[in-house]
Design a protein around this motif. Structure first.
Motif, short mmCIF file in Angstrom:
data_model
loop_
_atom_site.label_atom_id
_atom_site.label_comp_id
_atom_site.label_asym_id
_atom_site.label_seq_id
_atom_site.Cartn_x
_atom_site.Cartn_y
_atom_site.Cartn_z
N GLY A 52 0.79 -1.22 0.00
CA GLY A 52 0.00 0.00 0.00
C GLY A 52 0.82 1.27 0.00
O GLY A 52 0.31 2.35 0.34
N LEU A 53 2.09 1.17 -0.38
CA LEU A 53 2.96 2.34 -0.41
C LEU A 53 2.92 3.00 -1.79
O LEU A 53 2.61 2.36 -2.79
CB LEU A 53 4.41 1.93 -0.09
N ARG A 54 3.26 4.27 -1.80
CA ARG A 54 3.36 5.02 -3.05
C ARG A 54 4.84 5.03 -3.44
O ARG A 54 5.70 5.38 -2.63
CB ARG A 54 2.83 6.43 -2.85
N VAL A 55 5.14 4.67 -4.68
CA VAL A 55 6.53 4.53 -5.12
C VAL A 55 6.84 5.58 -6.18
O VAL A 55 6.18 5.66 -7.22
CB VAL A 55 6.80 3.13 -5.70
N ALA A 56 7.85 6.40 -5.90
CA ALA A 56 8.32 7.41 -6.86
C ALA A 56 9.72 7.04 -7.31
O ALA A 56 10.53 6.52 -6.52
CB ALA A 56 8.31 8.80 -6.22
N GLY A 57 10.02 7.28 -8.56
CA GLY A 57 11.35 7.04 -9.09
C GLY A 57 12.02 8.35 -9.44
O GLY A 57 11.37 9.27 -9.95
N ALA A 58 13.30 8.46 -9.18
CA ALA A 58 14.03 9.70 -9.46
C ALA A 58 15.34 9.40 -10.14
O ALA A 58 16.06 8.47 -9.76
CB ALA A 58 14.29 10.47 -8.16
N THR A 59 15.66 10.17 -11.17
CA THR A 59 16.96 10.04 -11.82
C THR A 59 17.65 11.39 -11.81
O THR A 59 16.99 12.44 -11.90
CB THR A 59 16.82 9.50 -13.25
N VAL A 60 18.96 11.36 -11.68
CA VAL A 60 19.75 12.59 -11.59
C VAL A 60 20.73 12.63 -12.76
O VAL A 60 21.52 11.70 -12.95
CB VAL A 60 20.52 12.66 -10.26
N ASP A 61 20.66 13.70 -13.53
CA ASP A 61 21.57 13.91 -14.66
C ASP A 61 22.72 14.78 -14.17
O ASP A 61 22.53 15.95 -13.85
CB ASP A 61 20.81 14.59 -15.81
N MET A 116 14.25 16.31 -3.38
CA MET A 116 13.12 15.57 -3.93
C MET A 116 12.33 14.87 -2.83
O MET A 116 11.10 14.87 -2.82
CB MET A 116 13.62 14.54 -4.95
N ALA A 117 13.06 14.26 -1.89
CA ALA A 117 12.40 13.55 -0.80
C ALA A 117 11.57 14.50 0.05
O ALA A 117 10.45 14.17 0.45
CB ALA A 117 13.45 12.84 0.06
N THR A 118 12.12 15.68 0.29
CA THR A 118 11.38 16.68 1.06
C THR A 118 10.13 17.12 0.31
O THR A 118 9.04 17.25 0.88
CB THR A 118 12.27 17.89 1.36
N HIS A 119 10.27 17.35 -0.99
CA HIS A 119 9.14 17.77 -1.82
C HIS A 119 8.02 16.74 -1.80
O HIS A 119 6.83 17.09 -1.73
CB HIS A 119 9.62 17.98 -3.26
N GLY A 121 7.63 14.41 0.56
CA GLY A 121 7.33 13.92 1.90
C GLY A 121 7.64 12.45 2.03
O GLY A 121 6.94 11.70 2.72
N ALA A 122 8.70 12.00 1.35
CA ALA A 122 9.03 10.58 1.30
C ALA A 122 9.49 10.08 2.67
O ALA A 122 10.25 10.75 3.38
CB ALA A 122 10.13 10.33 0.27
N ALA A 123 9.03 8.88 3.01
CA ALA A 123 9.44 8.26 4.27
C ALA A 123 10.83 7.67 4.17
O ALA A 123 11.50 7.49 5.19
CB ALA A 123 8.44 7.18 4.65
N ALA A 124 11.28 7.35 2.97
CA ALA A 124 12.60 6.78 2.79
C ALA A 124 13.05 6.98 1.35
O ALA A 124 12.22 7.06 0.43
CB ALA A 124 12.60 5.28 3.13
N VAL A 125 14.37 7.06 1.18
CA VAL A 125 14.98 7.09 -0.15
C VAL A 125 15.82 5.82 -0.28
O VAL A 125 16.69 5.56 0.55
CB VAL A 125 15.88 8.33 -0.34
N LEU A 126 15.54 5.04 -1.32
CA LEU A 126 16.25 3.78 -1.51
C LEU A 126 17.38 3.93 -2.52
O LEU A 126 17.19 4.54 -3.58
CB LEU A 126 15.28 2.69 -1.99
N LEU A 127 18.53 3.36 -2.19
CA LEU A 127 19.72 3.41 -3.03
C LEU A 127 20.10 1.99 -3.44
O LEU A 127 19.93 1.05 -2.66
CB LEU A 127 20.88 4.07 -2.28
N GLY A 128 20.66 1.83 -4.64
CA GLY A 128 20.86 0.51 -5.21
C GLY A 128 22.22 -0.11 -5.01
O GLY A 128 22.65 -0.93 -5.81
N GLY A 160 17.46 8.99 6.55
CA GLY A 160 16.33 8.76 5.66
C GLY A 160 16.66 7.93 4.43
O GLY A 160 15.75 7.53 3.68
N TYR A 161 17.94 7.64 4.20
CA TYR A 161 18.35 6.81 3.06
C TYR A 161 18.47 5.35 3.52
O TYR A 161 18.85 5.07 4.66
CB TYR A 161 19.70 7.27 2.51
N ARG A 162 18.16 4.43 2.60
CA ARG A 162 18.28 3.01 2.90
C ARG A 162 18.93 2.29 1.71
O ARG A 162 18.70 2.67 0.57
CB ARG A 162 16.90 2.39 3.17
#
Length: 337
Positions: A52-61, A116-119, A121-128, A160-162
């Motif tokens: 039931g989570l909302r998933v956003a994807g972000a890419t950085v150039d 982006m996370a602040t904008h 209101g993300a509960a977590a930012v996931l890194l690969g 806040g990063y995982r």
């Protein structure tokens, strides 16, 4: 139909990383278009939506290669195709500021991901980052003599990063993308042997695996986990000691109390004093901390220790002070004080 083992491994790792989040929290996934981050986003969409989570994807150039804008646009389209509820893209300007190109790009990337996370209101930012990335980090720290904290590798979570995939080998992320038909981008920098990390990845680790047997990467990553527990405890003890000893007015520390602390704690306290005064963490090395430590344990009238960030450590009237350098400053204690 049973999941391919590699797909299952990535999803299982992500599911564990999201277990403490409650719907309808938003999770932001950093996606470069490479296999690690594509596999991460793919798994997060599945596991996140199931929870039931909302998933956003972000890419950085980063703007460091020709065609980077076109690549970012393709990644945005791919993230939407994979089922991300929202996609974001940002172009950053990478300024060295005394850092190497990798460190400068990382600093710029984290800054914009934080925005982006602040904008959102993300509960977590996931890194690969994967288990192989962790092994490379530990090996690099070992060769640089960077101390226990560096050997403890990348943290699983911070600010806040995982990093859900630190137990997942790169082979699994690559295979997960292949069996699911996900197109991935291969960063040419990952083949450039001018970068130390690339040489570790392409030359050093394969030689170790060949000469010592398979499992070297897993062993290095496991060593990081073991060391991190010890480092966290020492850091906690040092923070408590710093809060107890530091003068609220000027942050100075009493020499007798510092001298009574174990070496590992005392040096961490001195490092905290330097960071509090404004010394940049990326430039504050072990040699600087040892210089401060000598003011406590091997003092013979030396006037000061110069530190990065225009900071200076001095011993004055039986106390260690770390301040921004504005001049020669006060003289040292008289011998024996």
């Amino acid at each position: 139909m049973a999941l391919h083992p590699s797909v299952a491994a990535v999803r299982r790792a992500v599911r564990r990383a999201l277990a403490d989040l409650e719907a309808p929290a938003t999770v932001l996934v950093a996606c470069s278009g490479g296999p690690d981050s594509v596999a991460l986003l793919d798994a997060t969409v599945v596991e996140g939506h199931r929870a039931g989570l909302r998933v956003a994807g972000a890419t950085v150039d980063h703007g460091l290669q020709d065609g980077s804008a076109e690549l970012a646009a393709r990644v945005v389209a791919q993230m939407a195709e994979m089922g991300a509820d929202e996609t974001l893209s940002a172009r950053v300007r990478v300024e060295a500021g005394g850092l190497g190109p990798e460190a400068a790009a990382r600093r710029a990337r984290y800054a914009v991901l934080g925005e982006m996370a602040t904008h959102l209101g993300a509960a977590a930012v996931l890194l690969g980052h994967t288990r192989d990335d962790q092994a490379e980090t530990v090996l690099l720290g070992l060769t640089r003599g960077s101390g226990g904290r560096s050997l403890a590798g990348m943290r699983r979570a911070f600010d806040g990063y995982r990093r859900p995939l630190l137990d997942v080998p790169r082979l699994d992320t690559e295979t997960a993308c292949q069996v699911q038909g996900r197109e991935v981008w291969s960063d040419p920098h990952n083949e450039d042997h001018g970068y130390t990390r690339v040489r570790v990845r392409r030359v050093v680790l394969p030689v170790l695996e060949d000469q010592l047997g398979p499992g070297v990467a897993a062993t290095l990553a496991r060593t990081a986990d073991q060391l991190r527990v010890d480092m966290d405890l020492l850091d906690d003890l040092a923070e408590a000691a710093h809060q107890r000893l530091a003068d609220p007015a000027d942050g100075s520390l009493p020499v007798p109390d510092l001298a009574a602390e174990p070496d590992a704690v005392r040096r961490r306290v001195l490092r905290l004093a330097a960071l509090t005064a404004g010394a940049p963490a990326s430039e504050l090395f072990h040699e600087h901390v040892l210089g401060l430590d000598a003011l406590v344990t091997d003092w013979h009238g030396q006037r000061w220790v110069d530190l990065p960030g225009h900071c200076r450590g001095t011993r004055v009237q039986g106390r260690i002070r770390v301040t921004r350098s504005t001049g020669p400053g006060a003289g040292p204690d008289t011998p024996g004080n």
